[in-house]
Design a protein around this motif. Structure first.
Motif, short mmCIF file in Angstrom:
data_model
loop_
_atom_site.label_atom_id
_atom_site.label_comp_id
_atom_site.label_asym_id
_atom_site.label_seq_id
_atom_site.Cartn_x
_atom_site.Cartn_y
_atom_site.Cartn_z
N GLY A 1 0.79 -1.22 0.00
CA GLY A 1 0.00 0.00 0.00
C GLY A 1 0.83 1.27 0.00
N GLU A 2 0.12 2.39 0.14
CA GLU A 2 0.77 3.70 -0.01
C GLU A 2 1.75 4.02 1.12
OE1 GLU A 2 -2.88 6.30 1.98
OE2 GLU A 2 -2.47 6.41 -0.18
N ASN A 3 1.65 3.33 2.24
CA ASN A 3 2.59 3.56 3.34
C ASN A 3 3.80 2.62 3.27
OD1 ASN A 3 1.05 5.60 4.60
ND2 ASN A 3 -0.28 4.05 5.53
N GLY A 4 3.81 1.74 2.28
CA GLY A 4 4.94 0.84 2.09
C GLY A 4 5.83 1.30 0.96
N ARG A 5 6.85 0.50 0.70
CA ARG A 5 7.79 0.83 -0.38
C ARG A 5 8.33 -0.46 -0.96
NH1 ARG A 5 13.47 4.26 0.15
NH2 ARG A 5 13.57 4.99 -2.00
N VAL A 6 8.54 -0.46 -2.28
CA VAL A 6 9.08 -1.63 -2.95
C VAL A 6 10.27 -1.20 -3.80
CG1 VAL A 6 8.64 -3.53 -4.54
CG2 VAL A 6 6.80 -2.71 -3.04
N ILE A 7 11.42 -1.82 -3.55
CA ILE A 7 12.64 -1.53 -4.31
C ILE A 7 12.97 -2.75 -5.16
CG2 ILE A 7 15.10 -1.03 -4.18
CD1 ILE A 7 14.57 0.23 -1.43
N GLY A 8 13.19 -2.52 -6.44
CA GLY A 8 13.63 -3.57 -7.33
C GLY A 8 15.06 -3.31 -7.78
N VAL A 9 15.91 -4.31 -7.68
CA VAL A 9 17.30 -4.18 -8.11
C VAL A 9 17.57 -5.17 -9.24
CG1 VAL A 9 19.72 -4.48 -7.45
CG2 VAL A 9 18.14 -3.38 -5.87
N ASP A 10 18.14 -4.68 -10.33
CA ASP A 10 18.48 -5.53 -11.46
C ASP A 10 19.76 -5.00 -12.09
OD1 ASP A 10 16.60 -7.69 -13.18
OD2 ASP A 10 18.25 -6.80 -14.32
N MET A 11 20.61 -5.92 -12.59
CA MET A 11 21.88 -5.49 -13.17
C MET A 11 21.79 -5.22 -14.67
SD MET A 11 24.27 -8.87 -13.50
CE MET A 11 23.81 -10.28 -14.52
N THR A 12 20.61 -5.40 -15.25
CA THR A 12 20.45 -5.20 -16.68
C THR A 12 19.81 -3.83 -16.96
OG1 THR A 12 20.12 -7.58 -16.95
CG2 THR A 12 19.47 -6.18 -18.79
N PRO A 13 20.56 -2.91 -17.55
CA PRO A 13 20.02 -1.57 -17.76
C PRO A 13 18.69 -1.53 -18.50
CG PRO A 13 22.37 -1.56 -18.14
CD PRO A 13 21.98 -3.00 -17.95
N ALA A 14 18.52 -2.36 -19.52
CA ALA A 14 17.29 -2.35 -20.29
C ALA A 14 16.10 -2.80 -19.44
CB ALA A 14 17.41 -3.25 -21.52
N MET A 15 16.32 -3.74 -18.52
CA MET A 15 15.25 -4.18 -17.62
C MET A 15 14.85 -3.05 -16.68
SD MET A 15 14.09 -7.31 -17.97
CE MET A 15 14.50 -8.95 -18.59
N VAL A 16 15.83 -2.38 -16.09
CA VAL A 16 15.55 -1.27 -15.17
C VAL A 16 14.81 -0.15 -15.90
CG1 VAL A 16 16.58 0.50 -13.70
CG2 VAL A 16 17.50 -1.82 -13.69
N SER A 17 15.25 0.15 -17.12
CA SER A 17 14.60 1.19 -17.91
C SER A 17 13.15 0.82 -18.20
CB SER A 17 15.36 1.40 -19.22
OG SER A 17 14.72 2.37 -20.03
#
Length: 266
Positions: free
Chosen positions: A104-120
């Motif tokens: 929900g809006e009071n939480g946070r989700v961080i995604g980490v990936d080493m592939t620039p195209a995936m992050v983009s």
């Protein structure tokens, strides 16, 4: 035969997944190989095989689900409103968007990936959908761009097997988790010694989530050494049905299986 360095393995994996996202490939395996690639596979069908519900599949931004994975970490994460979640190897953001619905809006989700195209791609999906809960960062899961003791739950879907330094991954996971924080991971484990030709394929079959897999005993040892407790690694025997499609004409399901991996930072 020369043994590839960790950086060479990471480069192979990165190039493989650059191809997956830039060509918008649809695949039936976590990490498809050239041998098993089938461009007519339906992503929704593949994801249903992995344990995702129709509601989950319809709730994410279009293009975020690339059909990658070997299970559904959401099913074991027990995410709660307000929690901070980290996805190791977040790809185009599929599991991150699902996690955002739960915290929900009071939480946070961080995604980490080493592939620039995936992050983009993931950032584009977040921007287009107006999702401000998710945050996608470029980085290696062995060297997380995340502060100490800031995460409640770490999820990951068929990515840790791709790391050439899994012990370092678990040490980093332990570092960023708060006390009482937990792991909720879907990944591939070996159930028997891989044949030489498969184990030593450090390109296609490594990127295909096969030759880099570890045994339950090896993973348990690494997690214990990193400080984790309440370790549970539970093989999913029914996963052998879709694993057969990963490497046709080879009994790969006799050597690997998808597993649920859980642990706690005391």
């Amino acid at each position: 035969m020369n043994t590839p360095t960790y950086d060479q393995i990471r480069r192979n994996v990165r190039e493989h997944y650059e191809g997956v996202v830039t060509q918008s490939q649809l695949t039936s395996s976590c990490c498809q190989t050239k041998v098993s690639y089938d461009p007519v596979k339906d992503v929704a069908h593949v994801s249903a095989q992995l344990g995702y519900s129709k509601d989950e599949l319809q709730s994410v931004p279009s293009g975020a689900n690339l059909g990658l994975g070997c299970g559904n970490p959401q099913a074991i994460a027990s995410l709660q409103p307000g929690e901070n979640v980290l996805d190791l190897g977040s790809g185009a953001g599929f599991d991150c968007f699902l996690a955002a619905r739960q915290v929900g809006e009071n939480g946070r989700v961080i995604g980490v990936d080493m592939t620039p195209a995936m992050v983009s791609a993931a950032r584009t999906h977040a921007e287009n959908s107006g999702n401000t809960i998710v945050d996608f960062r470029l980085g290696e899961i062995e060297h997380l761009p995340v502060a100490d003791e800031t995460i409640d739950v770490i999820i990951s879907n068929c990515v840790i097997n791709l790391s050439p330094d899994k012990k370092q991954v678990f040490q980093e996971a332990y570092r960023v988790l708060r006390s009482g924080g937990r792991l909720a991971i879907s990944d591939i484990v070996t159930t028997a010694e891989l044949p030489f030709a498969i184990k030593n394929d450090t390109q296609d079959l490594y990127s295909g989530c096969i030759s880099g897999a570890s045994s339950i005993e090896e993973l348990t040892t690494m997690m214990k050494q990193s400080g984790f407790t309440n370790i549970l690694i539970q093989p999913k025997e029914d996963s052998k049905e879709f694993l057969k499609e990963w490497l046709p004409n080879t009994p790969i399901e006799d050597y690997i299986v998808s597993a649920v991996i859980q642990a706690v930072k005391a």
